[in-house]
Design a protein around this motif. Structure first.
Motif, PDB file in Angstrom:
ATOM      1  N   GLY A  33       0.680  -1.221   0.245  1.00  0.00           N
ATOM      2  CA  GLY A  33       0.070  -0.257   0.214  1.00  0.00           C
ATOM      3  C   GLY A  33       0.817   0.991   0.007  1.00  0.00           C
ATOM      4  O   GLY A  33       1.839   1.187  -0.364  1.00  0.00           O
ATOM      5  N   ASP A  34       0.007   2.204   0.251  1.00  0.00           N
ATOM      6  CA  ASP A  34       0.440   3.856   0.428  1.00  0.00           C
ATOM      7  C   ASP A  34       2.324   3.966   1.604  1.00  0.00           C
ATOM      8  O   ASP A  34       1.210   2.601   2.428  1.00  0.00           O
ATOM      9  N   ARG A  35       3.055   4.132   1.250  1.00  0.00           N
ATOM     10  CA  ARG A  35       4.651   3.794   1.992  1.00  0.00           C
ATOM     11  C   ARG A  35       4.528   2.650   2.696  1.00  0.00           C
ATOM     12  O   ARG A  35       5.182   2.369   3.671  1.00  0.00           O
TER      13      ARG A  35
ATOM     14  N   VAL B 202      11.915   6.234  -4.497  1.00  0.00           N
ATOM     15  CA  VAL B 202      12.014   4.597  -4.756  1.00  0.00           C
ATOM     16  C   VAL B 202      11.439   3.886  -6.120  1.00  0.00           C
ATOM     17  O   VAL B 202      10.227   3.886  -5.693  1.00  0.00           O
ATOM     18  N   ALA B 203      12.334   3.067  -6.156  1.00  0.00           N
ATOM     19  CA  ALA B 203      12.001   1.731  -6.805  1.00  0.00           C
ATOM     20  C   ALA B 203      11.747   1.010  -6.007  1.00  0.00           C
ATOM     21  O   ALA B 203      12.110   0.213  -5.445  1.00  0.00           O
TER      22      ALA B 203
ATOM     23  N   VAL C 137       7.678   4.487  -6.209  1.00  0.00           N
ATOM     24  CA  VAL C 137       7.122   5.896  -5.096  1.00  0.00           C
ATOM     25  C   VAL C 137       7.212   6.829  -4.632  1.00  0.00           C
ATOM     26  O   VAL C 137       9.024   7.137  -4.701  1.00  0.00           O
ATOM     27  N   VAL C 138       7.029   8.022  -4.771  1.00  0.00           N
ATOM     28  CA  VAL C 138       7.902   9.239  -4.306  1.00  0.00           C
ATOM     29  C   VAL C 138       6.820   9.175  -2.317  1.00  0.00           C
ATOM     30  O   VAL C 138       5.728   9.006  -2.566  1.00  0.00           O
TER      31      VAL C 138
ATOM     32  N   VAL D  89       3.461  10.919  -1.021  1.00  0.00           N
ATOM     33  CA  VAL D  89       3.152  11.455  -2.275  1.00  0.00           C
ATOM     34  C   VAL D  89       2.073  10.901  -3.518  1.00  0.00           C
ATOM     35  O   VAL D  89       0.911  11.581  -3.915  1.00  0.00           O
ATOM     36  N   ARG D  90       3.213  10.325  -4.263  1.00  0.00           N
ATOM     37  CA  ARG D  90       2.458   9.208  -5.332  1.00  0.00           C
ATOM     38  C   ARG D  90       2.761   8.017  -5.108  1.00  0.00           C
ATOM     39  O   ARG D  90       3.848   8.014  -5.411  1.00  0.00           O
TER      40      ARG D  90
END
Length: 103
Positions: free
Chosen positions: A36-38, A55-56, A64-65, A74-75
């Motif tokens: 999921g996110d983060r 991050v790849a 992931v940003v 962020v996205r």
């Protein structure tokens, strides 16, 4: 002006990312294992781009940003596959001078 930032990845302890600033002073970790996110599953490459850390996320087949200041999500973009915008376990990426993420 904020001090220079170096970002290091840790593939142990839940596959988190850590941030180091001002020499070797530890600042924080962000993220945990998952999809999921983060959350990351085998994060392989990290770039710092102004206010963001990119991050790849290899096994989640995405980029992931997160915010450099606090690690907040962020996205994200990408998914598994061979079509435009899809990845097969991205191991590397960079951010160029124009702010474009190259995977």
């Amino acid at each position: 002006t904020e001090a220079p930032c170096a970002t290091v990845g840790r593939r142990t302890e839940g596959r988190r990312r850590g941030v180091v600033r001002d020499g070797a002073a530890f600042v924080r970790t962000f993220g945990s294992y998952g999809g999921g996110d983060r959350k990351f599953h085998l994060p392989m490459a990290v770039c710092v781009d102004g206010d963001h850390i990119v991050v790849a996320d290899c096994r989640n087949n995405r980029i992931v940003v997160v915010a450099r200041t606090d690690g907040s999500f962020v996205r994200t973009f990408g998914s598994k596959g061979a079509a435009h915008g899809q990845f097969n376990e991205p191991y590397g990426m960079c951010v160029n001078a124009a702010g474009l993420i190259i995977v």
